[in-house]
Scaffold this motif. Structure first.
Motif, PDB file in Angstrom:
ATOM      1  N   GLU A 107     -13.255  -3.078  49.894  1.00 17.24           N
ATOM      2  CA  GLU A 107     -13.561  -1.713  49.465  1.00 17.24           C
ATOM      3  C   GLU A 107     -14.453  -1.049  50.503  1.00 17.24           C
ATOM      4  O   GLU A 107     -15.303  -1.709  51.103  1.00 17.24           O
ATOM      5  N   ALA A 108     -14.260   0.249  50.677  1.00 20.00           N
ATOM      6  CA  ALA A 108     -15.122   1.047  51.560  1.00 20.00           C
ATOM      7  C   ALA A 108     -15.149   2.463  51.004  1.00 20.00           C
ATOM      8  O   ALA A 108     -14.334   3.301  51.372  1.00 20.00           O
ATOM      9  N   LEU A 153     -21.827   0.901  58.333  1.00 18.08           N
ATOM     10  CA  LEU A 153     -21.287  -0.265  57.622  1.00 18.08           C
ATOM     11  C   LEU A 153     -19.768  -0.374  57.708  1.00 18.08           C
ATOM     12  O   LEU A 153     -19.213  -1.412  57.342  1.00 18.08           O
ATOM     13  N   THR A 154     -19.094   0.670  58.182  1.00 19.23           N
ATOM     14  CA  THR A 154     -17.631   0.672  58.120  1.00 19.23           C
ATOM     15  C   THR A 154     -16.940   0.906  59.457  1.00 19.23           C
ATOM     16  O   THR A 154     -15.710   0.955  59.495  1.00 19.23           O
ATOM     17  N   GLY A 196     -12.719  -4.629  65.066  1.00 19.43           N
ATOM     18  CA  GLY A 196     -11.916  -4.634  63.862  1.00 19.43           C
ATOM     19  C   GLY A 196     -11.836  -3.300  63.164  1.00 19.43           C
ATOM     20  O   GLY A 196     -12.272  -2.269  63.675  1.00 19.43           O
ATOM     21  N   ASP A 197     -11.277  -3.364  61.969  1.00 20.77           N
ATOM     22  CA  ASP A 197     -10.972  -2.198  61.153  1.00 20.77           C
ATOM     23  C   ASP A 197     -11.799  -2.279  59.876  1.00 20.77           C
ATOM     24  O   ASP A 197     -11.628  -3.198  59.071  1.00 20.77           O
ATOM     25  N   GLY A 198     -12.702  -1.315  59.674  1.00 20.02           N
ATOM     26  CA  GLY A 198     -13.588  -1.317  58.522  1.00 20.02           C
ATOM     27  C   GLY A 198     -13.053  -0.578  57.310  1.00 20.02           C
ATOM     28  O   GLY A 198     -13.796  -0.318  56.362  1.00 20.02           O
ATOM     29  N   THR A 199     -11.754  -0.263  57.301  1.00 17.85           N
ATOM     30  CA  THR A 199     -11.160   0.390  56.136  1.00 17.85           C
ATOM     31  C   THR A 199     -10.563  -0.663  55.208  1.00 17.85           C
ATOM     32  O   THR A 199     -10.266  -1.785  55.638  1.00 17.85           O
ATOM     33  N   PRO A 200     -10.368  -0.326  53.922  1.00 20.12           N
ATOM     34  CA  PRO A 200      -9.816  -1.303  52.984  1.00 20.12           C
ATOM     35  C   PRO A 200      -8.512  -1.912  53.489  1.00 20.12           C
ATOM     36  O   PRO A 200      -7.622  -1.215  53.964  1.00 20.12           O
TER      37      PRO A 200
END
Length: 145
Positions: free
Chosen positions: A60-61, A21-22, A37-41
């Motif tokens: 949020e992650a 998911l991230t 892309g970037d899956g971090t907050p």
């Protein structure tokens, strides 16, 4: 406001579900192969489909909660939020999925609810068997894809 809600159990560790998911690689394995892309907050994830796509700002992650806000895509999606709440129950990671904030239950929302369900099954398949069904290999349910 109207919401799309789903629950699914996956026989995979919670940290493996979180990675799916991230990370762009994880997301490309079950939602759409055209993911970057970037899956971090604070990051942005870009998902492309035929005939369009979505941009999601990652709010949020965490180990048990992921939250995105839709910043680009179809008018009905912009401003909505997609959340994933995770918990472990025995051998399962339980996902409580929500796509919240639809202004009204238009026909496109019905379509998206069904597509979210098929993609959640793709996520389950990816984590349990190693093979998902991301776009363009997903189940086609209408001319909206």
């Amino acid at each position: 406001m109207t919401d799309i809600l789903h629950r699914v159990g996956i026989t995979a560790p919670q940290d493996a579900v979180l990675r799916a998911l991230t990370t762009a690689e994880g997301l490309a394995g079950w939602w759409t192969e055209d993911t970057v892309g970037d899956g971090t907050p604070g990051g942005t994830l870009e998902f492309r489909f035929i005939p369009g796509g979505f941009d999601m700002k990652v709010l949020e992650a965490q180990a048990d909660h992921v939250l995105w806000e839709v910043t680009g895509g179809p008018e009905e999606w912009v401003g909505t939020q997609v959340s994933w709440d995770l918990r472990t129950e025995g051998d399962f990671t339980i996902i409580l999925f929500a796509h919240r904030g639809w202004r009204e239950p238009v026909e496109f929302m019905y379509h998206c609810s069904t597509k979210w369900a098929t993609f959640l099954m793709s996520l389950k398949s990816l984590l349990e068997t190693g093979t998902g069904a991301p776009a363009p290999h997903d189940v086609q349910i209408s001319d909206w894809h």
